[in-house]
Design a protein around this motif. Sequence first.
Motif, short mmCIF file in Angstrom:
data_model
loop_
_atom_site.label_atom_id
_atom_site.label_comp_id
_atom_site.label_asym_id
_atom_site.label_seq_id
_atom_site.Cartn_x
_atom_site.Cartn_y
_atom_site.Cartn_z
N VAL A 1 55.05 107.00 35.71
CA VAL A 1 55.80 108.18 36.16
C VAL A 1 55.27 108.65 37.50
N ALA A 2 56.19 109.01 38.39
CA ALA A 2 55.82 109.49 39.73
C ALA A 2 55.86 111.01 39.80
N LEU A 3 57.01 111.61 39.47
CA LEU A 3 57.19 113.06 39.59
C LEU A 3 57.90 113.60 38.35
N THR A 4 57.62 114.88 38.05
CA THR A 4 58.21 115.52 36.87
C THR A 4 58.72 116.91 37.23
N HIS A 5 59.89 117.25 36.72
CA HIS A 5 60.43 118.61 36.81
C HIS A 5 60.74 119.08 35.40
N ARG A 6 60.04 120.10 34.91
CA ARG A 6 60.19 120.58 33.53
C ARG A 6 61.28 121.64 33.43
N VAL A 7 61.98 121.63 32.30
CA VAL A 7 63.07 122.58 32.05
C VAL A 7 62.92 123.12 30.62
N VAL A 8 62.97 124.44 30.49
CA VAL A 8 62.94 125.07 29.17
C VAL A 8 64.31 124.92 28.52
N ILE A 9 64.32 124.56 27.24
CA ILE A 9 65.57 124.46 26.49
C ILE A 9 65.78 125.76 25.73
N GLY A 10 66.74 126.58 26.16
CA GLY A 10 67.00 127.85 25.49
C GLY A 10 67.50 127.65 24.07
N ASP A 11 67.37 128.69 23.25
CA ASP A 11 67.70 128.59 21.82
C ASP A 11 69.17 128.26 21.57
N THR A 12 70.04 128.63 22.51
CA THR A 12 71.47 128.36 22.32
C THR A 12 72.01 127.37 23.34
N MET A 13 71.14 126.80 24.16
CA MET A 13 71.59 125.86 25.19
C MET A 13 72.22 124.63 24.56
N THR A 14 73.38 124.23 25.09
CA THR A 14 74.06 123.04 24.60
C THR A 14 73.67 121.82 25.43
N ALA A 15 74.02 120.66 24.91
CA ALA A 15 73.77 119.43 25.66
C ALA A 15 74.49 119.44 27.00
N GLY A 16 75.71 120.00 27.03
CA GLY A 16 76.45 120.09 28.28
C GLY A 16 75.74 120.94 29.31
N GLU A 17 75.21 122.07 28.87
CA GLU A 17 74.49 122.97 29.79
C GLU A 17 73.20 122.32 30.28
N LEU A 18 72.48 121.67 29.39
CA LEU A 18 71.24 121.01 29.78
C LEU A 18 71.53 119.84 30.71
N HIS A 19 72.58 119.11 30.43
CA HIS A 19 73.03 118.01 31.29
C HIS A 19 73.21 118.49 32.72
N ASP A 20 73.91 119.61 32.89
CA ASP A 20 74.20 120.11 34.23
C ASP A 20 72.94 120.60 34.94
N THR A 21 72.03 121.22 34.18
CA THR A 21 70.77 121.69 34.76
C THR A 21 69.93 120.52 35.25
N LEU A 22 69.78 119.51 34.43
CA LEU A 22 68.97 118.34 34.79
C LEU A 22 69.64 117.52 35.89
#
Length: 314
Positions: A150-171
Amino acid sequence: MALRIIFMGTPDFSVPTLEALAEAGHEIVAVYSQPPRPAGRRGLELVKSPVHQAAERLGLPVFTPLNFREEADRAAFRALKADVAVVVAYGLLLPEAILTGTRLGCYNGHASLLPRWRGAAPIQRAIMAGDAETGMMVMQMEKGLDTGPVALTHRVVIGDTMTAGELHDTLMQAGGALMVEAMAKLEAGDLPLTAQAEEGVLYAAKIDKAETRVDFSRPAGDVHNHIRGLSPFPGTWFELPVGGKPERVKVLASAPSGETTAKAAGTVLDDRLTVACGDGGAVRLVRLQKAGGKPLDAADFLRGTPVAAGQVIG
């Protein structure tokens, strides 16, 4: 200076990275994407992938080999004399001839915190498992499935109601910026590489249609994570008796109700579509869609399709 980059990707998720690399001034010498596939209501029209379409908008040459088994395709790749290949959700396991076909190798933008969730569906699997965080990683590719350093990492918190679609767009958006940073460091000769841990390996298998039915006999938290982890696509569903016949209803959003019940799993508890689950907890169905209909909030859905308290669904 700028790198000569071959970009390899297929779905919407890949497009922001392609655009970000082009905007950063790198020379995209070619774009590889999966071949056009049948689409439309009758499946008669061949449709180019989102990456293919984006590449054409940018005026970039596009190649769509079915695979790289033919030596002619491998030779054409090498002949581009690229510095590096950038891969984001290309959809094909690359042979060693391609992994070593550029001066600096191949780098992949992967949507998980490796070694957790290697494989095809890391976004959905992270939510379905109830993970509290995930991220984008840039890794150097090698022959194994998502096993490279692994070279670089960007971490994202998964909210309690976050959907796969919302996480997809964030990432998706985070991935473009992270890859631009990685390529700048690679060009400067100071891109760090850290071997993945040997512990904590999990594989994110492709979502199977058999997994999409809601199982209210599971604990409420698992039911909620299942629903949001597969929303909006492919979507979870349950069967609702309508006019004496079972009708399939897709669930696009849910919320933990926080209440406890002794009712059997699948029992509707109130007029808000709160449903009993297997652990004595309950989940509220927030957004639904009938076959051929449009997505509706629960209140609007119930106006057209009454569901009485005490009714059992599943």
